[in-house]
Write an enzyme that holds these catalytic residues in place. Structure first.
Site, short mmCIF file in Angstrom:
data_model
loop_
_atom_site.label_atom_id
_atom_site.label_comp_id
_atom_site.label_asym_id
_atom_site.label_seq_id
_atom_site.Cartn_x
_atom_site.Cartn_y
_atom_site.Cartn_z
CD GLU A 257 -2.06 1.99 2.51
OE1 GLU A 257 -1.86 3.03 2.84
OE2 GLU A 257 -2.88 0.93 3.73
CB CYS A 296 -2.35 6.35 2.74
SG CYS A 296 -3.54 5.23 4.12
#
Length: 516
Positions: A257, A296
């Site tokens: 990720e 994020c």
């Protein structure tokens, strides 16, 4: 000298042999603790986790491993107040932001405990029904999933030292795979303390959970073919992981990720002051300021019809002007600090890059800090940028500033808005705001290919939706392309990463004896 935190590896607490790297209070500037992994026998640590931790976990059923997760929840709840204190000191977060990390982690563990209990007392999972391999049903294939007989190396980012640990560890442990956690150095204290509390409570088999709170040097070298690595962080580091021989040559499974230029889209036809317009404004401000924009999943690009660009800039700016910034220990502060002065320098550098392609619509950088010295604290007020030519402003589609920064962009029509959303080159999430359900559904399908999650907000879910940036364990977390191409959570879907799918071809009698 400050305390040197211990690492837990090979079933025992071990301190590094070096001086250690100090962790700082990002508001007050003083050193808190030190971390170091110099001199650790990493081969021993990985071997112990595989052989001792893995064997002990796999000997249990899914229901029994789920009970372990439930026991971890009780341990963490008992020490919750201490975790909040550490988060305030080491991450500079206000209480509500700490809750996203700490309580979000406990909630995620609890969900996997519940889901795991429902899997029952089995040690392998059926994947669909048996299928014939010929005209007669005397020879069939049954797909099943079994835990991989390796270790899960979980390398986490600095922004979620609690949730980042447990959202990876929960499905791994439930799957029967031991975990070696490597937290980001800057905020490693909370991760280390949580592991310490769980270890000291004795709720897990020896070797099931380890933590290495120093340098990551040498960790990837220890990975063997049946191990897995799950990483959250920068695209640059992700590239190093993908090219490492463990992944490139030994086929270690990797979940990544990475960076994500997430967007929020106001659909056409929503006038300034409409409920959908107001919902967008509210969510943008929340996403810019929660954890000082260090998520994020935070909104980085705000896409609105050209006709409402000025109204959106005014409305968002007005709400940002009311955000107080400074020492999270002061109850009047709404937004705390970035995690470090280094991160502050990175945000300033990124802002300078974006300002060459966009104008400043709201500038919180000169706002006085509350109970904090600007020469010491890693604090920065929220900054809203804007670019009237969304196509020409290439940098805003390429550069993510990991802080309280977002850029407002106008679009001509729905097709243009969808194209701009795709310009993120793969994102974790986009959120859509409007009242036309058919148009929202069409847009959701149109942007889905480049996003891991599409969050649709209509007036009727104003009080019920879980938030653009909140990662819920029931939904997938991850995204294609720039976002890393990975997938975490999503309920029991997360277990697939820690399992080997195998087809057993045999007679119906043999397949029945599998006990699935």
């Amino acid at each position: 000298m400050t305390e040197l935190l211990s690492n837990y590896a090979a079933g025992r607490w071990q301190t590094g042999t070096g001086n250690g790297t100090p962790l700082f209070d990002p508001v007050l500037g003083h050193a808190l603790v030190r971390v170091d992994a110099t001199g650790l026998d990493l081969a021993e640590a990985f071997r112990f986790a595989r052989q001792q931790g893995g064997a002990a976990l796999r000997a249990l059923t899914y229901r029994e491993r789920a009970a372990l997760l439930a026991a971890i929840v009780k341990v963490l709840q008992a020490h919750r107040d201490a975790y909040y204190e550490i988060a305030t000191a080491n991450a500079g977060t206000v209480k509500n932001d700490s809750a996203v990390d700490i309580d979000g982690a406990i909630f995620t563990l609890g969900q996997y405990a519940k889901w795991g209990d429902a899997l029952g007392d089995v040690r392998a999972l059926r994947d669909g029904d048996a299928v014939r391999l010929g005209k007669e049903p005397v020879f069939q294939a049954q797909h099943l999933s079994v835990p991989t007989q390796g270790v899960a190396l979980c390398i986490n980012a600095f922004n979620f030292p609690s949730w980042g640990l447990w959202e990876k560890a929960a499905p791994a442990l439930l799957s029967g795979v031991p975990v070696i956690a490597k937290p980001a150095t800057a905020t490693a204290w909370l991760t280390q303390r949580m592991v310490q509390d769980v270890v000291e409570a004795g709720v897990l088999p020896a070797g099931a959970l380890s933590v290495i709170a120093g340098s990551s040097a040498g960790l990837m070298d220890q990975l063997q073919p049946f191990d897995v690595v799950s990483f959250t962080g920068s695209a640059e580091t992700a590239g190093i992981i993908r090219s490492h021989p463990a992944v490139a040559q030994r086929s270690v499974r990797a979940n990544i990720e990475a960076d994500s230029l997430n967007s929020a889209v106001l659909l056409p036809g929503e006038a300034p002051g409409s409920e959908a317009f107001n919902l967008l404004v509210r969510e943008v401000v929340r996403e810019m300021t929660v954890k000082s924009g260090q998520k994020c999943t935070a909104i980085r690009r705000i896409l609105v019809p050209a006709a409402v660009y000025d109204a959106a800039a005014e409305a968002i700016g007005a709400k940002l002007a009311g955000i107080s910034v400074g020492n999270p220990r002061n109850d009047s502060v709404r937004m705390g600090a970035l995690v470090s002065r280094a991160q502050l320098a990175s945000v300033r550098e990124g802002l300078a890059t974006l300002q060459a392609h966009a104008q400043v619509l709201h500038d919180g950088r000169d706002q006085p800090l509350v109970d904090a010295d600007p020469a010491v604290a890693a604090c920065i007020g929220p900054v809203l940028l804007g670019a009237r030519d969304a196509d020409a402003a290439q940098a805003v589609h390429d550069v993510e500033v990991f802080g309280p920064v977002a850029t407002l962009l106008p679009y001509r029509d729905s097709a243009h808005a969808i194209a701009l959303a795709h310009r993120g080159q793969g994102s974790l999430v986009t959120s859509l705001y409007g009242s036309d359900e058919a148009a929202l559904a069409q847009t959701a399908l149109a942007v889905a290919a480049s996003h891991g999650r599409v969050h649709v907000v209509t007036p009727d879910v104003a009080q019920a939706h879980t938030g653009h940036g909140n990662v819920m364990p029931m939904s997938q977390h991850g995204g294609p392309g720039r976002a890393g191409g990975g997938a975490e959570l999503g309920g029991l879907r997360a277990l697939a990463f820690y399992h080997q799918r195998t087809a057993v071809q045999a007679s119906p009698g043999v397949l029945a004896a599998l006990g699935l």
